[in-house]
Motif scaffolding. Structure first.
Motif, mmCIF file in Angstrom:
data_model
loop_
_atom_site.group_PDB
_atom_site.id
_atom_site.type_symbol
_atom_site.label_atom_id
_atom_site.label_comp_id
_atom_site.label_asym_id
_atom_site.label_seq_id
_atom_site.Cartn_x
_atom_site.Cartn_y
_atom_site.Cartn_z
ATOM 1 N N UNK A 111 49.464 49.056 21.418
ATOM 2 C CA UNK A 111 49.497 48.544 22.952
ATOM 3 C C UNK A 111 50.287 49.633 23.991
ATOM 4 N N UNK A 112 49.526 49.919 25.043
ATOM 5 C CA UNK A 112 50.078 50.679 26.090
ATOM 6 C C UNK A 112 49.351 50.555 27.477
ATOM 7 N N UNK B 90 46.746 49.676 33.800
ATOM 8 C CA UNK B 90 45.976 48.631 33.118
ATOM 9 C C UNK B 90 46.382 48.435 31.701
ATOM 10 N N UNK B 91 46.581 47.374 31.080
ATOM 11 C CA UNK B 91 46.736 47.245 29.662
ATOM 12 C C UNK B 91 45.810 47.601 28.852
ATOM 13 N N UNK C 56 42.043 46.559 29.961
ATOM 14 C CA UNK C 56 41.623 45.870 31.311
ATOM 15 C C UNK C 56 40.998 47.060 32.281
ATOM 16 N N UNK C 57 40.153 46.442 33.054
ATOM 17 C CA UNK C 57 39.351 47.267 34.007
ATOM 18 C C UNK C 57 39.480 46.658 35.558
ATOM 19 N N UNK D 272 39.066 41.290 34.415
ATOM 20 C CA UNK D 272 37.893 41.945 33.657
ATOM 21 C C UNK D 272 38.347 43.008 32.687
ATOM 22 N N UNK D 273 37.816 42.756 31.343
ATOM 23 C CA UNK D 273 38.431 43.613 30.358
ATOM 24 C C UNK D 273 37.016 44.403 29.699
#
Length: 298
Positions: A102-103, A108-109, A125-126, A231-232
């Motif tokens: 995870x980063x 955004x994640x 994530x976008x 949004x992803x």
């Protein structure tokens, strides 16, 4: 010490976080699963005294009992049932974090998980501008219908888009899919019969298990908390039928906060195929081998 520090410091020091909090949560989750102290001790490779102490410390910190004990039989209290899903999620996210999966990219994640059996999952994530600037007419239509319906699931303005979305409800066992549109990406990919079988199944029972659930839980909870949208983009590799070889999939997922008629929270998920990969570290070759029939016709 400035004024801001003077204001914040007392609140920050009001609750001292134990150094072994992660192990305390793990003891709680395992005991909640087994409801048997001896079994929990064996699974945790711990001692009865340690597990009891962990539960006692958690209960003291939370100001509520997590278990009732009757003749050595453990049973979750109402508070224990309420906090268990989040505890499971904390453990799963902790494992993802310590493995370096995870980063944040551009604020955004980005999450990833790769399993030994070939199953993998990448999620980033976008920016919401991709709803308007992206290639999916369906996501734009769903978003516009959501705005015009004021977030009400049963609103007349949203009914034309219901066949294209999934609807989730929160529960003590985590997020559960309660509605699956016949024209949705999920149905088109797995087929109507298989898709229908997923209704009522907690996320943790899908391919990937608790770690997969943790990756979905973070964006779901974010939308639930802010009452907005997210949004992803997802790139994954999963079998189409049980026992078959994993097949690549790439899609955009739009999450929308909504309400059931009684006012309780409903989560809408609209999913459409990606035609361009924008997840850091991945490239366009994923799309070259993606089956064309995964595309949602709209």
């Amino acid at each position: 010490m400035n004024k801001l520090t003077e204001i914040v410091a007392p609140a920050a020091s009001a609750v001292k976080i134990p150094a072994l909090l992660f192990e305390m949560i793990r003891s709680f989750v395992v005991l909640a699963d087994t409801l048997n102290l001896s079994h929990a001790v064996k699974q945790l490779e711990s001692t009865r005294q340690t597990v009891r102490r962990h539960i006692s410390q958690l209960e003291e910190l939370m100001g509520a009992a997590l278990f009732e004990v009757d003749e050595r039989r453990y049973r979750l209290t109402e508070r224990g049932i309420e906090v268990l899903p989040e505890a499971i999620d904390i453990l799963a996210r902790g494992k993802i974090w310590v493995q370096g999966n995870t980063r944040h990219v551009g604020g955004l994640l980005r999450l990833e998980h790769e399993a030994p059996n070939g199953w993998n999952f990448y999620q980033q994530q976008q920016p919401l501008t991709q709803i308007w600037d992206g290639e999916s007419d369906m996501l734009r239509e769903v978003f516009a219908a959501w705005v015009n319906s004021k977030g009400e699931l049963e609103h007349l303005n949203f009914q034309m888009m219901r066949p294209y979305v999934l609807v989730y409800r929160d529960s003590p066992n985590g997020w559960i899919c309660i509605e699956l549109g016949q024209e949705s990406f999920y149905t088109k990919w797995w087929g109507w019969k298989n898709a229908r079988s997923s209704i009522g199944r907690p996320l943790g029972q899908f391919p990937g298990g608790p770690e997969f659930e943790a990756m979905l839980n973070a964006p779901f909870r974010e939308v639930q908390a802010n009452g907005g949208v997210r949004l992803d983009e997802v790139v994954t590799q999963i079998p189409r039928e049980e026992g078959e070889q994993p097949i690549p999939l790439a899609y955009k997922r739009l999450l929308l906060a909504s309400r059931f008629p009684d006012g309780s929270f409903a989560l809408i998920a609209a999913i459409d195929r990606s035609r361009h990969i924008s997840i850091a570290g991945l490239d366009q070759t994923t799309l070259d081998v993606m089956p064309p029939d995964a595309i949602v016709a709209f």
